[in-house]
Motif scaffolding. Structure first.
Motif, PDB file in Angstrom:
ATOM      1  N   PHE A 101       8.358 -15.725   9.044  1.00  0.00           N
ATOM      2  CA  PHE A 101       8.115 -16.654   8.157  1.00  0.00           C
ATOM      3  C   PHE A 101       6.555 -16.726   7.657  1.00  0.00           C
ATOM      4  CE2 PHE A 101      12.006 -17.938   9.953  1.00  0.00           C
ATOM      5  CZ  PHE A 101      12.650 -18.267   8.610  1.00  0.00           C
ATOM      6  N   LYS A 102       5.731 -15.921   8.318  1.00  0.00           N
ATOM      7  CA  LYS A 102       4.259 -15.899   8.046  1.00  0.00           C
ATOM      8  C   LYS A 102       4.022 -14.750   7.343  1.00  0.00           C
ATOM      9  CE  LYS A 102       3.018 -19.370  11.295  1.00  0.00           C
ATOM     10  NZ  LYS A 102       1.818 -20.060  11.854  1.00  0.00           N
ATOM     11  N   ASP A 103       2.838 -14.498   6.947  1.00  0.00           N
ATOM     12  CA  ASP A 103       2.260 -13.291   6.100  1.00  0.00           C
ATOM     13  C   ASP A 103       2.385 -12.117   6.943  1.00  0.00           C
ATOM     14  OD1 ASP A 103       1.672 -14.486   3.886  1.00  0.00           O
ATOM     15  OD2 ASP A 103      -0.452 -15.095   4.398  1.00  0.00           O
ATOM     16  N   VAL A 104       2.683 -10.898   6.528  1.00  0.00           N
ATOM     17  CA  VAL A 104       2.634  -9.765   6.998  1.00  0.00           C
ATOM     18  C   VAL A 104       1.809  -8.836   6.455  1.00  0.00           C
ATOM     19  CG1 VAL A 104       4.140  -7.729   7.437  1.00  0.00           C
ATOM     20  CG2 VAL A 104       5.203  -9.809   7.308  1.00  0.00           C
ATOM     21  N   ASN A 105       0.706  -8.439   7.511  1.00  0.00           N
ATOM     22  CA  ASN A 105      -0.292  -7.393   7.066  1.00  0.00           C
ATOM     23  C   ASN A 105       0.207  -5.978   7.203  1.00  0.00           C
ATOM     24  OD1 ASN A 105      -2.692  -6.270   6.172  1.00  0.00           O
ATOM     25  ND2 ASN A 105      -3.553  -6.445   8.212  1.00  0.00           N
ATOM     26  N   ILE A 106       0.092  -5.129   5.911  1.00  0.00           N
ATOM     27  CA  ILE A 106       0.745  -3.753   6.440  1.00  0.00           C
ATOM     28  C   ILE A 106      -0.600  -2.781   5.662  1.00  0.00           C
ATOM     29  CG2 ILE A 106       2.417  -1.701   5.751  1.00  0.00           C
ATOM     30  CD1 ILE A 106       4.315  -4.000   5.346  1.00  0.00           C
ATOM     31  N   GLU A 107      -0.843  -1.658   6.586  1.00  0.00           N
ATOM     32  CA  GLU A 107      -2.001  -0.923   6.053  1.00  0.00           C
ATOM     33  C   GLU A 107      -1.459   0.468   6.530  1.00  0.00           C
ATOM     34  OE1 GLU A 107      -5.870  -2.088   7.595  1.00  0.00           O
ATOM     35  OE2 GLU A 107      -5.341  -4.054   7.884  1.00  0.00           O
ATOM     36  N   GLU A 108      -1.973   1.235   5.590  1.00  0.00           N
ATOM     37  CA  GLU A 108      -1.846   2.721   5.888  1.00  0.00           C
ATOM     38  C   GLU A 108      -3.102   3.026   6.228  1.00  0.00           C
ATOM     39  OE1 GLU A 108      -0.433   6.890   3.520  1.00  0.00           O
ATOM     40  OE2 GLU A 108      -0.470   5.152   2.391  1.00  0.00           O
ATOM     41  N   LEU A 109      -2.839   3.913   7.361  1.00  0.00           N
ATOM     42  CA  LEU A 109      -4.099   4.575   8.261  1.00  0.00           C
ATOM     43  C   LEU A 109      -4.563   5.796   7.648  1.00  0.00           C
ATOM     44  CD1 LEU A 109      -2.620   4.330  11.939  1.00  0.00           C
ATOM     45  CD2 LEU A 109      -4.572   2.676  10.875  1.00  0.00           C
ATOM     46  N   ALA A 110      -5.879   5.683   7.258  1.00  0.00           N
ATOM     47  CA  ALA A 110      -6.509   6.912   6.779  1.00  0.00           C
ATOM     48  C   ALA A 110      -7.049   7.811   7.898  1.00  0.00           C
ATOM     49  CB  ALA A 110      -7.624   6.515   6.209  1.00  0.00           C
ATOM     50  N   LYS A 111      -6.778   9.078   7.662  1.00  0.00           N
ATOM     51  CA  LYS A 111      -7.343   9.850   9.141  1.00  0.00           C
ATOM     52  C   LYS A 111      -8.626   9.659   9.522  1.00  0.00           C
ATOM     53  CE  LYS A 111      -3.928  12.202   9.049  1.00  0.00           C
ATOM     54  NZ  LYS A 111      -2.768  12.170  10.159  1.00  0.00           N
ATOM     55  N   SER A 112      -9.565   9.103   8.776  1.00  0.00           N
ATOM     56  CA  SER A 112     -11.009   8.453   9.495  1.00  0.00           C
ATOM     57  C   SER A 112     -10.668   7.478  10.260  1.00  0.00           C
ATOM     58  CB  SER A 112     -11.917   8.397   8.290  1.00  0.00           C
ATOM     59  OG  SER A 112     -11.438   7.177   7.371  1.00  0.00           O
TER      60      SER A 112
END
Length: 103
Positions: free
Chosen positions: A84-95
């Motif tokens: 029910f709370k925010d979700v943080n989704i990040e795509e990892l850069a190779k660096s």
């Protein structure tokens, strides 16, 4: 078990978890953070749902790694998370996948 023994045990478990993370992070494309857990995965599906005026998120992942030092098995074939709370989704850069040496 004394409080100091318990603290040492938890410190050792956290260090083991960090080392495992360091070993597997390069295998994954996404980082997904919820209020309770931190996941690494290559595939996910995010659905925003409404129920009685409340908004919640349903995230499904396959072949995920879970940051949880109390789980005996952190690699999970299928995961479904409802939050029910925010979700943080990040795509990892190779660096981003380069772990500093000396740790």
């Amino acid at each position: 078990m004394s409080a100091e023994d318990l603290e040492n045990y938890e410190t050792d478990m956290e260090l083991q978890l960090y080392r495992e993370y360091r070993d597997v992070v390069g295998l994954f494309r996404y980082v997904i953070e919820t209020e309770r857990r931190f996941y690494l995965t290559n595939e996910y599906n995010l659905e925003v749902r409404n129920a009685g005026g409340d908004v919640f998120f349903e995230i499904t992942m396959s072949d995920a790694w879970v940051w949880d030092m109390y789980r005996p098995q952190r690699l999970v074939k299928n995961v479904k998370v409802v939050t029910f709370k925010d979700v943080n989704i990040e795509e990892l850069a190779k660096s981003d996948l380069q772990i500093p040496s000396g740790g």
